[in-house]
Design an enzyme around this catalytic site. Structure first.
Site, PDB file in Angstrom:
ATOM      1  N   ASP A  15       0.112  -7.679  -2.886  1.00 50.50           N
ATOM      2  CA  ASP A  15      -1.153  -8.403  -2.877  1.00 50.50           C
ATOM      3  C   ASP A  15      -1.127  -9.420  -4.021  1.00 50.50           C
ATOM      4  OD1 ASP A  15      -3.939  -8.976  -2.383  1.00 50.50           O
ATOM      5  OD2 ASP A  15      -4.408  -7.698  -4.091  1.00 50.50           O
TER       6      ASP A  15
ATOM      7  N   ASP B 155      -4.457 -11.462  -5.529  1.00 55.33           N
ATOM      8  CA  ASP B 155      -5.631 -11.454  -6.414  1.00 55.33           C
ATOM      9  C   ASP B 155      -6.015 -10.054  -6.865  1.00 55.33           C
ATOM     10  OD1 ASP B 155      -6.477 -14.309  -6.495  1.00 55.33           O
ATOM     11  OD2 ASP B 155      -6.515 -14.023  -4.328  1.00 55.33           O
TER      12      ASP B 155
END
Length: 207
Positions: free
Chosen positions: A43, A45
């Protein structure tokens, strides 16, 4: 909760509008240079970086993003240890950054973040699987064997279909003393080895 892949709920089936490779999966076939490597999905953010439209004095870099024909500056701070983490996982895995953000934000951010060219593929919101209004990173659509696929994400909702393939990590915003990325490296080194035949079994036991 884990969702069974059955006749009524085929997780490999693309949804209308989902961006994918010509082969019908989210990724093209594994390049020869990466053959035999397991696939690590990261991922972006609150896992690798924290971004804000508000000015942040401690920003590591600033990226201009076009929103409705207006340029907005996005201030980005890197999670402690991210450079070392990215360098190491890029040596061990086929690395995919899969974010629910849009490419006009994610692409320039990764151009600035990926100083070691560790990221082999980038997937954005348009490749996510929409489920009950959430953007899901559907590992069954990646085009890699599930037994060789790991996801590192701060949001359990992102990997709701494949929790046994996930390494959870806490959401990061600004803590300068955070060490989670560096702490995870030895575990990822172990999982990358040939004697680990199914990462899901190991993760299910350890997580």
């Amino acid at each position: 909760m884990e969702y069974a892949q059955d006749d009524f709920f085929d997780l490999t089936k693309l949804q209308p509008g989902q961006t994918h490779a010509p082969n019908g999966w989210l990724l093209d076939s594994q390049p020869d240079a990466l053959k035999g490597r397991k696939c690590l999905i990261l991922d972006l953010d609150e896992t690798l970086v924290h971004s804000s439209f508000k000015y942040m004095r401690q920003a590591d870099f600033v990226i201009p993003v076009d929103i409705d024909n207006q340029i907005h500056n996005v201030y980005v701070i890197k999670r402690p240890g991210v450079d070392e983490f990215m360098k190491r996982v890029g040596e061990l895995y086929e690395v995919v950054v899969f974010t629910a953000s849009v490419s006009r934000y994610g692409d320039p951010l990764l151009d600035a973040l990926d100083v070691h060219q560790s990221v082999h593929h980038r997937l954005f919101r348009d490749s996510c699987y929409n489920y009950q209004g959430n953007y899901i990173k559907n590992l069954s659509q990646i085009g890699r064997p599930l037994k060789d696929t790991i996801i590192l994400d701060n949001s359990p909702a992102s990997y709701i279909f494949h929790p046994q393939h996930a390494i959870p990590i806490s959401s990061w915003f600004s803590d300068a003393h955070d060490n989670e990325l560096l702490d995870i490296i030895p575990f990822l080194e172990d999982l990358s080895k040939d004697n680990v035949e199914d990462v899901g079994i190991v993760l299910d036991i350890n997580m």
